[in-house]
Design an enzyme around this catalytic site. Sequence first.
Site, PDB file in Angstrom:
ATOM      1  N   HIS A  23      32.917  34.861  42.232  1.00 50.18           N
ATOM      2  CA  HIS A  23      32.105  35.083  40.783  1.00 50.18           C
ATOM      3  C   HIS A  23      31.427  33.772  40.915  1.00 50.18           C
ATOM      4  O   HIS A  23      31.752  33.101  39.849  1.00 50.18           O
ATOM      5  CB  HIS A  23      33.465  34.862  39.704  1.00 50.18           C
ATOM      6  N   HIS A  79      33.621  50.721  39.462  1.00 47.57           N
ATOM      7  CA  HIS A  79      33.265  49.412  38.712  1.00 47.57           C
ATOM      8  C   HIS A  79      32.097  48.720  39.330  1.00 47.57           C
ATOM      9  O   HIS A  79      31.501  48.763  40.452  1.00 47.57           O
ATOM     10  CB  HIS A  79      34.344  48.554  39.120  1.00 47.57           C
ATOM     11  N   GLU A  81      30.557  45.816  39.041  1.00 50.44           N
ATOM     12  CA  GLU A  81      30.211  44.448  39.600  1.00 50.44           C
ATOM     13  C   GLU A  81      29.977  44.537  41.202  1.00 50.44           C
ATOM     14  O   GLU A  81      30.270  45.430  41.724  1.00 50.44           O
ATOM     15  CB  GLU A  81      31.772  43.598  39.494  1.00 50.44           C
ATOM     16  N   ASP A  83      30.369  43.219  43.717  1.00 53.04           N
ATOM     17  CA  ASP A  83      31.005  43.019  45.066  1.00 53.04           C
ATOM     18  C   ASP A  83      31.580  44.549  45.362  1.00 53.04           C
ATOM     19  O   ASP A  83      32.020  44.652  46.638  1.00 53.04           O
ATOM     20  CB  ASP A  83      32.123  41.942  44.978  1.00 53.04           C
ATOM     21  N   HIS A 145      39.204  44.991  35.012  1.00 54.38           N
ATOM     22  CA  HIS A 145      38.946  43.954  34.173  1.00 54.38           C
ATOM     23  C   HIS A 145      37.666  43.928  33.435  1.00 54.38           C
ATOM     24  O   HIS A 145      37.310  43.004  32.595  1.00 54.38           O
ATOM     25  CB  HIS A 145      39.207  42.741  34.921  1.00 54.38           C
ATOM     26  N   ASP A 164      39.445  47.031  41.245  1.00 50.15           N
ATOM     27  CA  ASP A 164      40.051  45.437  41.360  1.00 50.15           C
ATOM     28  C   ASP A 164      41.539  45.421  40.973  1.00 50.15           C
ATOM     29  O   ASP A 164      42.295  44.644  41.536  1.00 50.15           O
ATOM     30  CB  ASP A 164      39.423  44.574  40.298  1.00 50.15           C
ATOM     31  N   TYR A 192      45.718  36.097  41.718  1.00 51.96           N
ATOM     32  CA  TYR A 192      44.391  36.973  41.209  1.00 51.96           C
ATOM     33  C   TYR A 192      44.698  37.541  39.774  1.00 51.96           C
ATOM     34  O   TYR A 192      43.881  37.580  38.902  1.00 51.96           O
ATOM     35  CB  TYR A 192      44.510  37.906  42.271  1.00 51.96           C
ATOM     36  N   HIS A 225      40.046  45.147  46.781  1.00 52.72           N
ATOM     37  CA  HIS A 225      40.390  43.841  47.500  1.00 52.72           C
ATOM     38  C   HIS A 225      41.697  43.470  48.369  1.00 52.72           C
ATOM     39  O   HIS A 225      42.756  43.726  47.466  1.00 52.72           O
ATOM     40  CB  HIS A 225      40.165  42.413  46.606  1.00 52.72           C
TER      41      HIS A 225
HETATM   42 FE1  FEO Z   1      35.274  42.880  39.296  1.00 55.50          FE
HETATM   43 FE2  FEO Z   1      36.124  42.822  42.583  1.00 55.50          FE
HETATM   44  O1  FEO Z   1      35.056  42.889  41.042  1.00 55.50           O
END
Ligand code: FEO
Length: 395
Positions: A23, A79, A81, A83, A145, A164, A192, A225
């Site tokens: 992040h 999602h 984001e 990554d 999230h 996530d 996490y 992840h």
């Molecule tokens: Fe919210 Fe692993 O990205």
Amino acid sequence: MVVELTQGVYWVGVVDWAIRQFHGHELSTHRGSSYNAYLIVDEKIVLVDTVWDPFRAQLIRNISEVVDPAKIDIVVANHAEADHSGSLPTVLKYAPNATVVVSQRGKESVEGHFHQPWNFKAVKTGDKINIGKNDLAFVEAPMLHWPDSMFTYLTGKNIFMTNDAFGQHYATIFRFNDQVNQEELYEEALKYYANILTPFSGPVLKKIEEVLSLNLPVDVIAPSHGVIWRKDPLQIVKRYQQWATQESEKSAVVLYDTMWEGTRHMAEAIGQGLAAEGVPCKLFHMSVSDRNDVIAEVFKAKAIIVGSPTFNQGPLPTISPVLEDLRGLKFKNKIGAAFGSYGWSGEAVEIIEKHLDICKIQIVAEGVRAKWQPKPDDLAKCRELGQKVAHAVIA
Ligand code: FEO
């Protein structure tokens, strides 16, 4: 290396052994991470999530081990984001006619990131897409999230791809939960949760209840992840239910910074007071401690006691970021206190107390301030502070 989860379902993600700050620089990842993407080969070819853009070539190589990437029919972007969606432009170059399946909120966020006229299909909870023998079923998971977050369930294989949720920043050579060190796994899963998901504990509990009420068979929980939960997959769901209640251990964290050791001596005296009452505590000197590790410890503990000398009429600069974390993470059911040495103006303790109050951390002992270096009397007050907090912890 591609790993087959079950017949026709493959992990095609990448392990990022090197990443130490996530992040941007907001989250430490001492054990690296992975970006998990899943390839489903049915009558249609489906890719669920991608990987961070620097790893796009590895993703394409992995997919190519199983199928020509040009044959991908559907890309699910659970999602937006970076990554997980970062390699969407690359995948869509190989398969320009693929449908990009997103949640209702995901259409806005994926479009907002890439500004591309892709063939989007926005889905909502309960929607299904038939891909041949099996279906993809979708569950929107807003604020787990991001507003766009979504889970994708593969019928027939009973695999929940939860993005996530239920992940860990944990690079390992293995892909499954039963293959790794359990202590490390849970240390990373808790860190996490504490650092990312705590503010959304209410939605976490509701979403878990909603999903469990669907009575879907779940053989595998495949997050985006870390390792994939195949052995007793619901163990991590139960752990989330427990974490989301934010019930604490009967323990304390003392975090402080110090210029010339005065506040350190005070921190240690507070620790002695807690220990004298049988309450375990950990002390963290913030200028040499990792903020996210400390947050994970605060998450577990009932009490947080914050100390700083006064510097430029406030706390030292290492203390303010962790106070900001506490504000944003909205921990519940915590108690606290403040302390610190000072030379002349001495505002730090009051400022810390005000901040704890903003964070809804109940102050259970009057703050202790010591002018210049703490005298024996001051250290006795610190031990008393520790004892008072200990009584509140075990009450
Ligand atoms: Fe919210 Fe692993 O990205």
